[in-house]
Scaffold this motif. Structure first.
Motif, PDB file in Angstrom:
ATOM      1  N   VAL A 105       0.714  -1.267   0.102  1.00  0.00           N
ATOM      2  CA  VAL A 105       0.262  -0.229   0.116  1.00  0.00           C
ATOM      3  C   VAL A 105       0.965   1.004   0.284  1.00  0.00           C
ATOM      4  O   VAL A 105       1.599   1.308   0.551  1.00  0.00           O
ATOM      5  CB  VAL A 105      -1.166  -0.085   1.359  1.00  0.00           C
ATOM      6  N   LEU A 106       0.740   2.255  -1.269  1.00  0.00           N
ATOM      7  CA  LEU A 106       1.771   3.857  -0.883  1.00  0.00           C
ATOM      8  C   LEU A 106       1.115   4.547  -0.504  1.00  0.00           C
ATOM      9  O   LEU A 106       0.030   4.447   0.101  1.00  0.00           O
ATOM     10  CB  LEU A 106       1.674   3.958  -1.972  1.00  0.00           C
ATOM     11  N   ASN A 107       1.672   4.701   0.633  1.00  0.00           N
ATOM     12  CA  ASN A 107       1.402   5.839   1.942  1.00  0.00           C
ATOM     13  C   ASN A 107       3.258   6.143   2.585  1.00  0.00           C
ATOM     14  O   ASN A 107       4.307   6.311   1.658  1.00  0.00           O
ATOM     15  CB  ASN A 107       0.759   5.172   2.772  1.00  0.00           C
ATOM     16  N   LEU A 108       2.887   7.391   3.402  1.00  0.00           N
ATOM     17  CA  LEU A 108       3.751   7.708   3.570  1.00  0.00           C
ATOM     18  C   LEU A 108       4.538   7.079   4.635  1.00  0.00           C
ATOM     19  O   LEU A 108       6.423   7.584   4.326  1.00  0.00           O
ATOM     20  CB  LEU A 108       3.288   8.895   4.861  1.00  0.00           C
ATOM     21  N   GLY A 109       4.196   5.900   4.528  1.00  0.00           N
ATOM     22  CA  GLY A 109       5.491   4.695   5.050  1.00  0.00           C
ATOM     23  C   GLY A 109       6.438   3.847   4.341  1.00  0.00           C
ATOM     24  O   GLY A 109       7.863   3.117   4.134  1.00  0.00           O
ATOM     25  N   SER A 110       5.842   4.026   2.965  1.00  0.00           N
ATOM     26  CA  SER A 110       6.850   3.345   1.855  1.00  0.00           C
ATOM     27  C   SER A 110       7.240   4.563   0.689  1.00  0.00           C
ATOM     28  O   SER A 110       7.907   3.890   0.393  1.00  0.00           O
ATOM     29  CB  SER A 110       5.644   2.321   1.292  1.00  0.00           C
ATOM     30  N   VAL A 111       7.245   5.613   0.929  1.00  0.00           N
ATOM     31  CA  VAL A 111       7.449   6.635  -0.171  1.00  0.00           C
ATOM     32  C   VAL A 111       9.414   6.787   0.005  1.00  0.00           C
ATOM     33  O   VAL A 111       9.783   7.257  -1.149  1.00  0.00           O
ATOM     34  CB  VAL A 111       6.911   7.812   0.648  1.00  0.00           C
ATOM     35  N   ARG A 112      10.088   6.625   1.027  1.00  0.00           N
ATOM     36  CA  ARG A 112      11.191   6.558   1.665  1.00  0.00           C
ATOM     37  C   ARG A 112      11.503   4.556  -0.215  1.00  0.00           C
ATOM     38  O   ARG A 112      12.652   5.505  -1.524  1.00  0.00           O
ATOM     39  CB  ARG A 112      11.812   5.659   2.543  1.00  0.00           C
TER      40      ARG A 112
END
Length: 215
Positions: A165-172
């Motif tokens: 799921v693309l969110n701020l936790g995976s943006v890195r």
């Protein structure tokens, strides 16, 4: 700032994913938590038992395992493909509902028992006693702890990053594939989360002032 301006599309999608998880999970948690919280204080033993089992079972299960069940087991049980962000939202809502229910139950317990008994003596049903007498008074005491629950929900949205799921936790990880500095990315993610938490804290103070004036 270049790490944001050069990747506005990705940052926008990541922020959107986080807000969908937070708002969707929050609405589900409020609705389900209200139902479970009412069951926890219900005069019906069976309802109290079901509410207790639900709270103790889900709350004592790590969020990662709850997310794993919704992401992998539920589609198999239903035998159909389900959008990943919907499954993550359901998992967050079901998990957070236990904390919402316990927060509501704690607030309900602050209302003197005599008021509920007096309302029942007037012929009000359990639902009327809760909505007209108990909950309006309990709301004042549950605002601070309830906001803490939603701040935790906001931070828990990052768990969905491990389930595609693309969110701020995976943006890195996505920006690292574009050659961006991962440390700077994490710092910006931290800044965004701090800003969102401060916004929730401001909302909490505004609600407390409103209820204080109303009282």
């Amino acid at each position: 700032m270049e790490i944001i301006t050069n990747n506005l599309d990705l940052w926008g999608e990541a922020l959107r994913g986080t807000m969908v998880l937070f708002i969707g999970g929050g609405i589900l948690a409020l609705v389900l938590g209200f139902i479970v919280g009412a069951m926890r204080v219900s005069p019906i033993p069976a309802a109290r038992a079901v509410g207790t089992v639900y709270v103790n079972w889900i709350r004592n299960t790590p969020l990662t395992l709850v997310m794993f069940f919704f992401a992998f087991c539920l589609p198999i049980l239903l035998r159909e493909r389900i959008d990943a962000i919907l499954l993550a939202t359901l998992a967050l809502g079901v998990y957070t509902a236990t904390y919402v229910a316990e927060t509501l139950r704690s607030g309900i317990n602050t209302v003197p028992l005599g008021q509920a008994e007096a309302a029942r003596a007037l012929g009000l049903t359990f639902g009327q006693v809760m909505t007209l007498v108990v909950l309006p008074q309990a709301t004042r005491s549950v605002i601070p702890p309830m906001m803490s629950v939603f701040i935790a929900l906001l931070k828990n949205t990052t768990v969905a990053a491990g389930f595609s799921v693309l969110n701020l936790g995976s943006v890195r990880s996505n920006l690292s594939e574009r050659g961006e500095n991962q440390l700077v990315t994490l710092l910006w993610v931290m800044v965004i989360f701090v800003a969102l938490v401060l916004l929730l804290a401001w909302l909490q103070r505004a609600m407390e002032r409103r209820w204080k004036v109303a009282r």
